[in-house]
Design a protein around this motif. Structure first.
Motif, PDB file in Angstrom:
ATOM      1  N   CYS A  88      42.435  31.802 -48.247  1.00 44.86           N
ATOM      2  CA  CYS A  88      41.226  30.467 -48.736  1.00 44.86           C
ATOM      3  C   CYS A  88      40.764  29.807 -47.504  1.00 44.86           C
ATOM      4  O   CYS A  88      41.475  28.767 -47.149  1.00 44.86           O
ATOM      5  N   TRP A  89      39.167  29.937 -48.122  1.00 41.88           N
ATOM      6  CA  TRP A  89      38.579  29.171 -46.761  1.00 41.88           C
ATOM      7  C   TRP A  89      38.564  27.603 -47.207  1.00 41.88           C
ATOM      8  O   TRP A  89      37.932  27.278 -47.273  1.00 41.88           O
ATOM      9  N   CYS A  90      39.019  27.260 -48.548  1.00 39.13           N
ATOM     10  CA  CYS A  90      37.934  25.889 -49.758  1.00 39.13           C
ATOM     11  C   CYS A  90      38.590  24.886 -48.858  1.00 39.13           C
ATOM     12  O   CYS A  90      40.185  24.572 -47.926  1.00 39.13           O
TER      13      CYS A  90
ATOM     14  N   TYR B  46      44.970  24.512 -58.065  1.00 44.80           N
ATOM     15  CA  TYR B  46      43.699  25.120 -57.631  1.00 44.80           C
ATOM     16  C   TYR B  46      43.407  26.657 -58.190  1.00 44.80           C
ATOM     17  O   TYR B  46      44.912  27.421 -59.293  1.00 44.80           O
TER      18      TYR B  46
ATOM     19  N   THR C 257      39.111  30.230 -56.587  1.00 53.07           N
ATOM     20  CA  THR C 257      38.448  30.571 -55.709  1.00 53.07           C
ATOM     21  C   THR C 257      37.812  31.850 -55.658  1.00 53.07           C
ATOM     22  O   THR C 257      37.328  33.158 -54.995  1.00 53.07           O
ATOM     23  N   CYS C 258      38.617  31.716 -54.160  1.00 54.62           N
ATOM     24  CA  CYS C 258      38.665  33.019 -53.008  1.00 54.62           C
ATOM     25  C   CYS C 258      39.243  34.015 -53.353  1.00 54.62           C
ATOM     26  O   CYS C 258      39.377  34.828 -52.389  1.00 54.62           O
TER      27      CYS C 258
HETATM   28 ZN   LIG Z   1      40.228  29.470 -51.324  1.00 57.19          ZN
END
Ligand SMILES: [Zn+2]
Length: 296
Positions: A98-100, A121, A124-125
């Motif tokens: 996860c890069w968020c 969460y 998303t990723c």
């Molecule tokens: Zn993420």
């Protein structure tokens, strides 16, 4: 059947009366059933840990008469155990990058998502297109690692807080600075140390479904839980430094002994009247989980 217990502070500051009261309750749970009471230092967040607080916290526990069994364990010395738990989760295909950023998570979490609680969460990723993924990989920003929980529902019966049910979101198991997350370390350590009963502050009740879910994925036995109500300041807010004399050292400066403070904590748990000056052994004799639940 006896269930071993523990107190697991973070050596990032001086323990205040609320922490010490939770330590006392956990000690009473263990000692009233002749179980072991272990102390574990949760020191994985190295940016906040200070060496002097390890000894100071142990000193304060001892001053209150809360003795512990065996050596004090430091999470910072147990990284290989967390590595192998992570490897096991990876093998099961449960881990993703996860890069968020914090801001992105806040924004994504504020939109409604099926079945997930507010602030969870939203995965998303997990759903990046190959192009989005390469863009993030190229950014040079290291990813955090999350587990894919598919919004699992987990319910359990807390010995103090009663029946509790929660939805597990895709939580972080390793932060993007490389530090293992609390939820992973606590599950691995409680199992490795043979903890049968986790007694801690009710502020951690919400994270318990995640830990139970993770423990099940790792094939670990689930401990029982007892979440203790937090100590409040005179203004009704959770006890904090701003409430004034909230540590043993503060109280000593006011002429109070550790016994006086133990007395105050016992009275707040309705185990004694103020000024009774009971010994730790007296308190063990008076302690009952049912009465504590009713007093809360
Ligand atoms: Zn993420």
């Amino acid at each position: 059947m006896t269930a071993d217990g523990r107190f697991a502070p973070s050596p990032t500051g001086t323990l205040h009366l609320g922490n010490l009261r939770t330590a006392l309750v956990a000690w009473l749970f263990a000692r009233s059933q002749d179980a072991r009471y272990l102390v574990r230092m949760e020191d994985l967040d190295t940016s906040r840990v200070r060496e002097e607080f390890y000894d100071e916290q142990l000193h304060d526990l001892a001053a209150l008469g809360l003795d512990w069994d065996g050596p004090v364990v430091r999470q910072s010395e147990r990284i290989p155990r967390y590595e192998s738990a992570l490897a096991e989760l990876r093998e099961q295909g449960l881990v993703y990058e996860c890069w968020c950023t914090r801001a992105e998570i806040r924004e994504a979490a504020s939109a409604p998502h099926d079945g997930l609680p507010e602030g969870a969460y939203p995965g998303t990723c997990l759903r990046l297109t190959p192009a989005e993924r390469s863009e993030r990989e190229a950014s040079g920003r290291p990813p955090a690692l999350r587990v894919r929980a598919d919004a699992a529902r987990v319910a359990f019966d807390d010995r103090l807080a009663g029946h509790f049910e929660g939805v597990v979101d895709d939580f972080v198991v390793r932060r993007n600075d490389g530090a293992f997350a609390y939820n992973l370390a606590v599950v691995v350590d409680d199992a490795a140390q043979g903890i049968g009963e986790v007694v801690r502050g009710v502020d951690l009740l919400d994270s318990t479904p995640r830990q139970l879910w993770l423990g099940a994925r790792l094939g670990l036995p689930a401990p029982r839980h007892a979440h203790v109500a937090l100590m409040l300041g005179p203004d009704g807010a959770r006890l904090a430094k701003r409430h004034g004399a909230v540590t043993l050292a503060d109280r000593a400066a006011l002429g109070q002994t550790a016994g006086d403070v133990r007395d105050e904590l016992a009275a707040s748990l309705q185990l004694s009247g103020r000024g009774e000056q009971l010994t730790p052994a007296d308190l063990v004799g008076r302690f009952s989980v049912r009465e504590l639940r009713e007093a809360a």
